[in-house]
Scaffold this active site. Sequence first.
Site, mmCIF file in Angstrom:
data_model
loop_
_atom_site.group_PDB
_atom_site.id
_atom_site.type_symbol
_atom_site.label_atom_id
_atom_site.label_comp_id
_atom_site.label_asym_id
_atom_site.label_seq_id
_atom_site.Cartn_x
_atom_site.Cartn_y
_atom_site.Cartn_z
ATOM 1 C CG HIS A 1 -1.983 1.037 1.187
ATOM 2 N ND1 HIS A 1 -3.118 0.931 0.405
ATOM 3 C CD2 HIS A 1 -2.096 2.226 1.832
ATOM 4 C CE1 HIS A 1 -3.875 1.997 0.576
ATOM 5 N NE2 HIS A 1 -3.278 2.797 1.433
ATOM 6 C CE1 TYR B 1 0.942 2.118 -4.633
ATOM 7 C CE2 TYR B 1 2.531 3.867 -5.018
ATOM 8 C CZ TYR B 1 1.247 3.460 -4.729
ATOM 9 O OH TYR B 1 0.262 4.391 -4.551
ATOM 10 C CB SER C 1 -8.535 1.544 -3.558
ATOM 11 O OG SER C 1 -7.299 1.193 -2.956
ATOM 12 C CG HIS C 2 -10.543 3.402 2.345
ATOM 13 N ND1 HIS C 2 -11.178 3.721 3.517
ATOM 14 C CD2 HIS C 2 -9.217 3.557 2.609
ATOM 15 C CE1 HIS C 2 -10.292 4.062 4.440
ATOM 16 N NE2 HIS C 2 -9.092 3.969 3.903
ATOM 17 C CG ASN C 3 -10.534 -1.746 -2.917
ATOM 18 O OD1 ASN C 3 -11.355 -0.878 -3.206
ATOM 19 N ND2 ASN C 3 -9.530 -2.049 -3.706
ATOM 20 N NE ARG D 1 -6.906 13.194 5.692
ATOM 21 C CZ ARG D 1 -7.926 12.369 5.889
ATOM 22 N NH1 ARG D 1 -9.151 12.872 6.074
ATOM 23 N NH2 ARG D 1 -7.754 11.066 5.918
ATOM 24 C CG ASP D 2 -4.213 12.041 -1.096
ATOM 25 O OD1 ASP D 2 -3.378 12.219 -0.195
ATOM 26 O OD2 ASP D 2 -4.606 10.912 -1.436
#
Length: 779
Positions: free
Chosen positions: A52, A55, A97-99, A119-120
């Site tokens: 996460h 990478y 994503s927040h899978n 926020r990003d």
Amino acid sequence: MINQENNDLYDLNEALQVENLTLNDYEEICKRLKKKPNRTELGMFGVMWSEHCCYRNSKPLLSKFPTKGKNVLVGPGENAGVIDVGNNQKLVFKIESHNHPSAIEPFQGAATGVGGILRDIFTMGARPIAVLNSLRFGNLDKSSNVDLLRGVVSGIAHYGNCVGVPTVGGEIDFDDSYSGNPLVNVMALGLLETEEIVCSGAKNVGSPVLYVGNTTGRDGVGGASFASSELTTTSLDDRPAVQVGDPFVEKSLIEACLDAFKTGDVIAAQDMGAAGLTCSSAEMAANGNLGISIDLDLVPSREDDMSSYQYLLSESQERMLFVVKEEKINDLIEKFNKWGLYASVIGEVIGTNEVIISHKGKIVAQIPTSALSDDTPVNFHNVINNPPDDLLNKWEWKENDLPEIHEQKIFSLKENKKFSFQEIILKLLSNPSIASKRWIYKQYDSQVQANTVFKPGKSDAAVVRLREQYKKNKSKVFSGVAASVDCNSRWVALDPFRGSIAAVAESARNVSCVGAEPVAITNNLNFSSPESEIGYWQLSSSCNGITEACKALETPVTGGNVSLYNESKNKDNLITPINPTPVIGMVGKIDNIEKAISCEWKNIDDQIWLIGSYKSDTTIAASSYLEYFHGEITGRPPKIDLLDEKFCQSFLRNAILNSLVVSSHDISDGGLAIALAESCILSAKGATIELKKDINREDNLLFAEGGSRIIFSINKIKQNEWLNYLKQNQINFPSSVYVKKIGHVSSETLKINIQDKNICNIRVEELSEKFNNSISDYF
């Protein structure tokens, strides 16, 4: 047992399992630190060396993406990408994503997914102006999937509506592969409000490090590691790894941060997202080629007796980390306090390239910044040379394998009986993956900020007016931006390379269909385990496809997200991977939003035309019709000729800008018949269509997908002007591109004739009933 000088005792094997690290990782950590890590340090490495955050499995593949372009100002590496959209305006955008959090706590998982991506955006100095989402769930005949859908949609609606950012579009698909592992991808756009782009690299040794926002608690501890592992039957036990968001604090944070950034007193900014304080401090230090020291005793907390491990790995929401000018610290703290936010100096920038953490008067972690951020491990995998045998077998499928058509009826291999084409159209319209998503988007506030040009579902891409809200300029604003999120995961599952090319092409096509010029993409690569031979081949092939399409369409990649290990394990330890789902978030610019068009027919007797490419395959293979009507997921997805694709889009955009085209709609799921039906439903007008039987099968004419095709309508009072325009431009047409008239807009009925034989005569009211009620009937 490991015994450290601070009496931090832990069982090594257990700790490595918790942190999702290997013994090789541990040995490498010892080498980097020149000592054995204590439990806090091991936890920091656990999150920063997770897929996460670093990478580690996908980095070699991501390096292939084209990242530079004439409009790209900031590419991968910062919190979000930035492009120039003209008129001295800059657009900031990204998808995340927040899978896994959404799988075990759908409301909070989805809500905090929205908060995190916002926020990003505003961390770069931009005001969030729009949110889109791409969602995947298991089929709705299973009650647990209905509950997940309800929870996720409620979470997105709650956070977005309360924070005051419109949810303007998106996509949703249903497939059994997502039953244990739904996908929640959220894309956000923002308009820069500061003179300079706010970056994350720390500067100036001795500058204070300022913590701003909500307090720190134990929620979300280890969230990054949790997001980098597969879901199992015991994953519900990981609910503490899911963060809890407060959109009202986020709203205050947006206003306070933008206010602070405009003073020029903030040197660098980083939101505390995945891996919390660990990631934000390490990335700020690494990006500035400096170090940071932090005293955890100074961090505002909401719980007593928190350990250094919990402080550093907490993913409590609505928190920011700044490097600020020392002489302005009091002014900034006062500004943040005015908005009801905690603000505390918790450390400083240091000259050595390391992150030093103190707690209760002792140094609890001292790690080189490169070990946490820049120089992280890379897992190299072998890519199989040939597609798996089961796919090669599926690619052998031919349309002739389907039952023959008799008296305008065809036998369904799924339901074992015959249906007319009219009945098939209605069946496809009622399939949840094709049907209206009105039940979902009516829960979202799409009009807040008063800049949304089309309501969700009305156009192929969302269009947002680029009005700078902080300026008191009463002159009318015409410039806008279009955005779309797309992926046909069935195509990607059957051919990751072709399917990923198609995802980029479709997202660009959707943006072109509203009249905007595609500029750049952000992507969210949702895949299963890279440790699986097939899983890594899918990821590698997909990245190759995205690379090829982005180069051809001149839409560079500005950043994005990789979400791996999207698979679920049942009680018998059987693993079900999701369909590979590389979601493409495309943005485009449009100089005059009054020229933008939707999918709806406009006037009775307007002509309906079709543009497409003979080089781009048009086939039933891998189609929605083949899956939903015949119950078969097989065949090779259509090949897209990217040069023809680019030409078709450019030609259509120019016709739109010349006010000749008044509606347009790309042909995707369900083929030509469904695209026509959707335009009828959205406008409450009919269409009379005349098709020539230039191929053997009528179902190919109606339901085939691919072909880089778009239907569009020409204003009835501009038909001569259109024909002249078409004649003038015909010389530039590739021989493989066609434009042909196929019908006209009528009053109440969709009527389709093939070779003068009527095969469909459905009232728009009946089409609408099937299309609009399919999903809501589950609730």
